[in-house]
Design an enzyme around this catalytic site. Structure first.
Site, short mmCIF file in Angstrom:
data_model
loop_
_atom_site.label_atom_id
_atom_site.label_comp_id
_atom_site.label_asym_id
_atom_site.label_seq_id
_atom_site.Cartn_x
_atom_site.Cartn_y
_atom_site.Cartn_z
N GLU A 200 45.35 40.42 48.03
CA GLU A 200 46.20 40.77 48.89
C GLU A 200 46.37 42.12 49.21
O GLU A 200 46.19 42.91 48.53
CB GLU A 200 47.60 40.11 48.43
CG GLU A 200 48.30 39.03 49.33
CD GLU A 200 49.48 38.35 48.79
OE1 GLU A 200 50.48 39.22 48.27
OE2 GLU A 200 49.56 36.98 48.95
N PHE A 202 48.17 45.42 49.26
CA PHE A 202 49.38 45.77 48.47
C PHE A 202 49.95 46.44 49.41
O PHE A 202 49.88 47.66 49.95
CB PHE A 202 49.01 46.73 47.36
CG PHE A 202 49.95 47.18 46.44
CD1 PHE A 202 50.59 46.41 45.62
CD2 PHE A 202 50.18 48.48 46.57
CE1 PHE A 202 51.60 46.82 44.80
CE2 PHE A 202 51.32 49.02 45.54
CZ PHE A 202 52.15 48.22 44.65
N HIS A 208 61.82 42.72 48.80
CA HIS A 208 61.57 41.50 48.41
C HIS A 208 62.77 40.61 49.13
O HIS A 208 64.06 40.86 48.69
CB HIS A 208 61.59 41.24 47.08
CG HIS A 208 61.47 39.66 46.70
ND1 HIS A 208 60.38 39.08 45.80
CD2 HIS A 208 62.26 38.58 46.78
CE1 HIS A 208 60.45 37.81 45.94
NE2 HIS A 208 61.80 37.45 46.53
N LYS A 237 63.04 39.64 38.81
CA LYS A 237 64.25 39.99 39.41
C LYS A 237 65.13 40.34 38.47
O LYS A 237 65.33 39.70 37.33
CB LYS A 237 64.67 38.86 40.28
CG LYS A 237 63.51 38.65 41.52
CD LYS A 237 63.93 37.22 42.01
CE LYS A 237 62.88 36.97 42.91
NZ LYS A 237 62.62 35.39 43.23
N GLU A 275 59.79 33.03 50.01
CA GLU A 275 59.60 34.44 49.73
C GLU A 275 58.89 35.30 50.41
O GLU A 275 57.72 34.96 50.80
CB GLU A 275 59.15 34.69 48.15
CG GLU A 275 60.18 34.01 47.03
CD GLU A 275 59.99 34.12 45.53
OE1 GLU A 275 60.92 34.15 44.75
OE2 GLU A 275 58.88 34.98 45.58
N ASN A 289 58.97 28.89 46.53
CA ASN A 289 59.45 28.20 45.12
C ASN A 289 60.16 26.86 45.47
O ASN A 289 61.29 26.58 46.19
CB ASN A 289 60.48 28.90 44.42
CG ASN A 289 59.43 30.23 44.01
OD1 ASN A 289 58.28 30.38 43.63
ND2 ASN A 289 60.23 31.33 43.72
N ARG A 291 62.25 24.59 44.15
CA ARG A 291 63.12 24.51 43.03
C ARG A 291 64.35 25.30 43.29
O ARG A 291 64.53 26.16 44.36
CB ARG A 291 62.74 24.76 41.74
CG ARG A 291 62.25 26.15 41.83
CD ARG A 291 61.93 26.81 40.25
NE ARG A 291 61.21 27.85 40.24
CZ ARG A 291 61.63 28.94 40.43
NH1 ARG A 291 62.87 29.33 40.59
NH2 ARG A 291 60.79 30.02 40.58
P1 ADP Z 1 55.13 35.35 41.06
O1 ADP Z 1 54.76 34.22 41.58
O2 ADP Z 1 54.28 35.79 39.70
O3 ADP Z 1 56.56 35.98 40.58
P2 ADP Z 1 55.15 36.92 43.70
O4 ADP Z 1 53.82 36.37 44.48
O5 ADP Z 1 56.35 35.93 43.92
O6 ADP Z 1 54.41 36.48 42.14
O7 ADP Z 1 55.36 38.13 43.51
C1 ADP Z 1 56.09 38.63 42.61
C2 ADP Z 1 56.64 40.15 43.03
O8 ADP Z 1 55.42 40.95 42.94
C3 ADP Z 1 56.98 40.33 44.38
O9 ADP Z 1 58.43 40.06 44.41
C4 ADP Z 1 56.63 41.74 44.61
O10 ADP Z 1 57.47 42.77 44.09
C5 ADP Z 1 55.36 41.91 44.02
N1 ADP Z 1 54.29 41.65 45.17
C6 ADP Z 1 54.11 40.52 45.02
N2 ADP Z 1 52.79 40.52 46.12
C7 ADP Z 1 52.77 41.89 46.51
C8 ADP Z 1 51.93 42.56 47.64
N3 ADP Z 1 51.15 41.99 48.57
N4 ADP Z 1 52.35 44.06 47.88
C9 ADP Z 1 53.38 44.52 47.00
N5 ADP Z 1 53.97 43.90 45.89
C10 ADP Z 1 53.65 42.58 45.80
#
Ligand code: ADP
Length: 454
Positions: A200, A202, A208, A237, A275, A289, A291
């Site tokens: 992805e 970054f 978030h 979080k 999200e 999510n 849930r």
């Molecule tokens: P998980 O399912 O492991 O919690 P997420 O996809 O929900 O993973 O991402 C968790 C956190 O990681 C996000 O809230 C954010 O802080 C960071 N994150 C995820 N994707 C990106 C991205 N493309 N760029 C920057 N930070 C990211």
């Protein structure tokens, strides 16, 4: 409506579900491992069943034992809480096969959203904006390198089966890509038994922001506004609030309408959270999510709805209580996750709570299964409670939070309360000026540069 619900979880969320059931006259069955025989959810439930030894794999994650507990007690539905089996499509399917209702979405929707690549493809198809990245799993480093150079560095390697921030690696330069893929694969294989990873872009300084949705499984769906969960440590979080200090009413209504329309098309059932990362006024879907979330109380505080009761109503075949036009947002709510951890090193701190004095008063809610004399077992997540405050605006919520943190006394173990006491005094927090990296950089600063303790 159900007669008896079995709660397949522990800790504060088991108690949260139990309270909802009791209010609407549904009998409850608690399950517990031998380490949790003294837990509050076990004490308060109408019936309880010991389902095994402390390791979660032999108790809270053991499907045959949960099904047997339903059969013994005559429970007609299971609420999975969050974590453990809450997003396990197979579990939902097995329950269906036994004539037990899973209080959650259809197994098909759990499966789609549990695979992050399929989730992104589905989101895109439903008209939800997604983070740019590889359209599927990465086959090898050479393929990843060409996608990454087309997208531009930095990039993020993420686990297809990801969760809890595991299997995630940031890559700043092409020469680091191969090692990052290998580490992410190894982490993902260990955590999820699936080493598939994808790429992805970054995002450098996003927030978030997540949208709470509710569907009846028959094509009606509404959104309940957003939560800002940008304050994170290791992608987990720590502090959540609603509404987001970064959004205005028209942005809220705009993204909410897109998500509600998508959930109507999907015929989504129950509670879900979509999200996003939010940067420069744009939303980028990262995952859904399927849930109830840990942070659901902030939404409850500003909407006045009980999300667990809504889940139970919808799972038993009722329509949603509200139409979108009837959803209103009042004031501001903030949640702090209180972990049994050292507030500086974040080392877990299980043990006996010698003294427990939670705060109270107007606009204050403490969701916790802990009590004085309770011994926190070392086997599970370190979340021991959540402090949630509500105020008529953000400023009032912050003042109330500060007051509550000074009142909250937990002796015998370390907790993250002192961290929140520091955060609440920071000008950036007061002004709502933070992104997903803010907390990590705050924690790296030497302690003396932080404001002093009360
Ligand atoms: P998980 O399912 O492991 O919690 P997420 O996809 O929900 O993973 O991402 C968790 C956190 O990681 C996000 O809230 C954010 O802080 C960071 N994150 C995820 N994707 C990106 C991205 N493309 N760029 C920057 N930070 C990211």
């Amino acid at each position: 409506m159900f007669d008896k619900v079995l709660i397949a979880n522990r800790g504060e969320i088991a108690l949260r579900v139990l309270r909802a059931c009791r209010e609407i006259g549904i009998a409850t069955v608690a399950v517990h491992s031998t380490a949790d025989a003294d837990a509050m959810h076990v004490r308060l439930a109408d019936e309880s069943v010991c389902i095994g030894p402390p390791p979660a794999a032999e108790s809270y994650l053991n499907i045959p034992r949960l099904v047997a507990a339903c059969e013994i007690t005559g429970a007609d539905a299971i609420h999975p809480g969050y974590g453990f089996l809450a997003e396990n499509a197979r579990f939902a399917e097995i329950l269906e096969g036994h004539g037990i209702t899973f209080i959650g979405p259809s197994p098909e929707h759990i499966r789609i959203m549990g695979d992050k690549i399929e989730a992104k493809a589905t989101a895109r198809r439903l008209g939800i904006p997604v983070v740019p990245g590889s359209d599927g799993p990465i086959a090898n480093t050479a393929q990843a390198a060409s996608i990454a150079s087309a997208m531009g560095y930095p990039v993020l390697v993420k686990a297809t089966a990801g969760g809890g921030g595991r299997g995630m690696k940031v890559v700043h330069a092409p020469e680091d890509l191969d090692a990052a893929i290998k580490t992410a694969r190894a982490e993902a294989a260990a955590a999820f038994g699936n080493d598939s990873v994808y790429l992805e872009r970054f995002l450098s300084a996003p927030r978030h922001i997540e949208v709470q949705v509710f569907g009846d499984g028959r094509g009606s769906a509404i959104h309940l506004g957003e939560r800002d969960c940008s304050l994170q440590r290791r992608h987990q979080k720590v502090w959540e609030e609603a509404p987001s200090p970064a959004l205005n009413a028209s942005e809220r209504a705009g993204i909410g309408a897109i998500i509600a329309a998508a959930m109507q098309k999907l015929k989504y059932r129950g509670a879900g959270t979509v999200e996003f990362l939010y940067e420069d006024g744009k939303f980028f879907f990262i995952e859904m999510n399927t849930r109830l979330q840990v942070e659901h109380p902030v939404t409850e505080m500003i909407t006045g709805l009980d999300l667990v009761i809504e889940q139970i109503r919808v799972a038993s075949g009722n329509t949603l209580t509200l139409k979108q036009s009837e959803v209103t947002f009042t004031g501001h709510a903030i949640e702090c996750r209180i972990n049994a951890e050292n507030p500086e090193t974040f080392m877990p701190s299980p043990g006996k709570i010698e003294y427990w004095h939670p705060p109270g008063g107007l606009g204050v809610r403490v969701d916790s299964g802990a009590y004085q004399g309770y011994r926190i077992p070392p086997f599970y997540d370190s979340l021991i409670g959540k402090l949630i405050v509500h105020g008529k605006n953000r400023n009032e919520a912050l003042m109330r939070l500060k007051r509550c943190l000074s009142e909250f006394v937990i002796d015998g173990i370390d907790t993250t309360i002192p961290l929140f006491a520091r955060l609440v005094k920071e000008p950036d927090i007061a002004n709502g000026l933070y992104n997903i990296h803010w907390l990590e950089s705050f924690l790296k600063k030497p302690a003396q540069s932080h404001s002093s303790m009360p």
